[in-house]
Design an enzyme around this catalytic site. Structure first.
Site, PDB file in Angstrom:
ATOM      1  N   ARG A  31      38.275  41.020  36.372  1.00 57.42           N
ATOM      2  CA  ARG A  31      39.025  41.177  37.621  1.00 57.42           C
ATOM      3  C   ARG A  31      38.209  40.676  38.816  1.00 57.42           C
ATOM      4  O   ARG A  31      38.763  40.137  39.775  1.00 57.42           O
ATOM      5  CB  ARG A  31      39.419  42.640  37.827  1.00 57.42           C
ATOM      6  N   GLN A  68      44.354  50.175  50.084  1.00 62.30           N
ATOM      7  CA  GLN A  68      44.167  50.702  48.736  1.00 62.30           C
ATOM      8  C   GLN A  68      43.570  49.638  47.819  1.00 62.30           C
ATOM      9  O   GLN A  68      43.210  49.937  46.688  1.00 62.30           O
ATOM     10  CB  GLN A  68      45.517  51.157  48.168  1.00 62.30           C
ATOM     11  N   HIS A 108      39.909  52.945  47.990  1.00 64.39           N
ATOM     12  CA  HIS A 108      39.659  53.022  46.548  1.00 64.39           C
ATOM     13  C   HIS A 108      38.446  52.205  46.112  1.00 64.39           C
ATOM     14  O   HIS A 108      38.303  51.887  44.932  1.00 64.39           O
ATOM     15  CB  HIS A 108      40.912  52.599  45.777  1.00 64.39           C
ATOM     16  N   SER A 114      53.791  51.133  47.423  1.00 67.91           N
ATOM     17  CA  SER A 114      54.946  51.938  47.004  1.00 67.91           C
ATOM     18  C   SER A 114      54.911  53.338  47.588  1.00 67.91           C
ATOM     19  O   SER A 114      55.850  54.107  47.417  1.00 67.91           O
ATOM     20  CB  SER A 114      54.984  52.026  45.478  1.00 67.91           C
TER      21      SER A 114
END
Length: 237
Positions: A59, A90, A108, A176
């Site tokens: 990643r 986030q 995060h 979301s």
């Protein structure tokens, strides 16, 4: 200066997805075909740290190859135009910073940093490469990604709440509003502070009293920023 308009922006994976960074999809419990409990939890780290490190190393390379998109650049341009812009994200990538934003709080964590597995204060930048088994902190403990996993506390959340409370306008982009405690951030703004959500599903996501802007980050954010720069304030029609 006290009269400089202060925009606080709360961003989620939707803004990074437009730069090609894959998002976590909670509906199937998988993150890039990996069970979340295997790669994004303390228990997964204890079971198989090598698998976790390999996952984040991949990643990390994905993040390095990605580029800031129009939404990231628009927010940075608003700051350059003299507005006070604070970003609470986030996301664990550095696309806001690379676009030019100077005030970014990563709720995060940051994938381009490693940290000690025994002392969260011991962080190490990763300008290149990744983390391997046997890479140790200065206390002799294995390094891990500087990322908040599911089941871990979010130490910067109080700071994010304080920032939200200072906002003249809160803009929510590409999230979301489902992951706690971050999703409760809207409850920490002043009652009269205007708030808008930019997302293709904004109508479904927006709480009562919040303006829903049903479009992508790459379209909606630049449009808002251009309007605010023309007006010199954070008012909406």
């Amino acid at each position: 200066m006290a009269d400089v308009p202060h925009l606080v922006v709360f961003t989620g994976s939707g803004i990074s997805a437009e730069s090609g960074i894959k998002t976590f999809r909670a509906s199937d419990g998988l993150w890039e075909n990996h069970p979340v409990e295997d790669v994004a939890t303390p228990s997964g780290w204890r079971r198989d740290p090598e698998r976790v490190l390999d996952f984040y190393n991949m990643r990390r390379e994905q993040v390095r190859k990605a580029k800031p998109n129009a939404a990231h650049k628009a927010l940075a341009s608003l700051e350059k135009a003299g507005f006070k812009v604070s970003i609470i994200t986030q996301n664990i990538d550095d696309l806001h910073e690379r676009a030019g934003s100077r005030h970014v709080l990563h709720l995060h964590g940051e994938i381009l940093k490693a940290r000690s597995s025994v002392d969260t204060r011991m962080q190490y930048p990763l300008p290149k490469g990744g983390i391997g088994i046997g890479d140790l902190c200065d206390k002799g403990s294995q390094l891990r990604p500087d990322v908040v996993w599911f089941g871990e506390s979010v130490p910067l959340f109080p700071d994010a709440c304080d920032l939200a409370g200072e906002a003249d306008f809160l803009l929510v982009v590409g999230t979301s509003l489902a992951v706690m405690p971050a999703a409760s951030l809207l409850t920490h703004i002043d009652y009269e502070t205007p708030c808008a959500v930019v997302d293709p599903n904004a109508d479904e996501l927006s709480p009562p009293g919040v303006l829903a802007i049903n479009t992508t980050a790459g379209e909606g954010v630049p449009a808002l920023v251009n309007q605010w720069k023309r007006q010199g304030n954070l008012l909406l029609p």
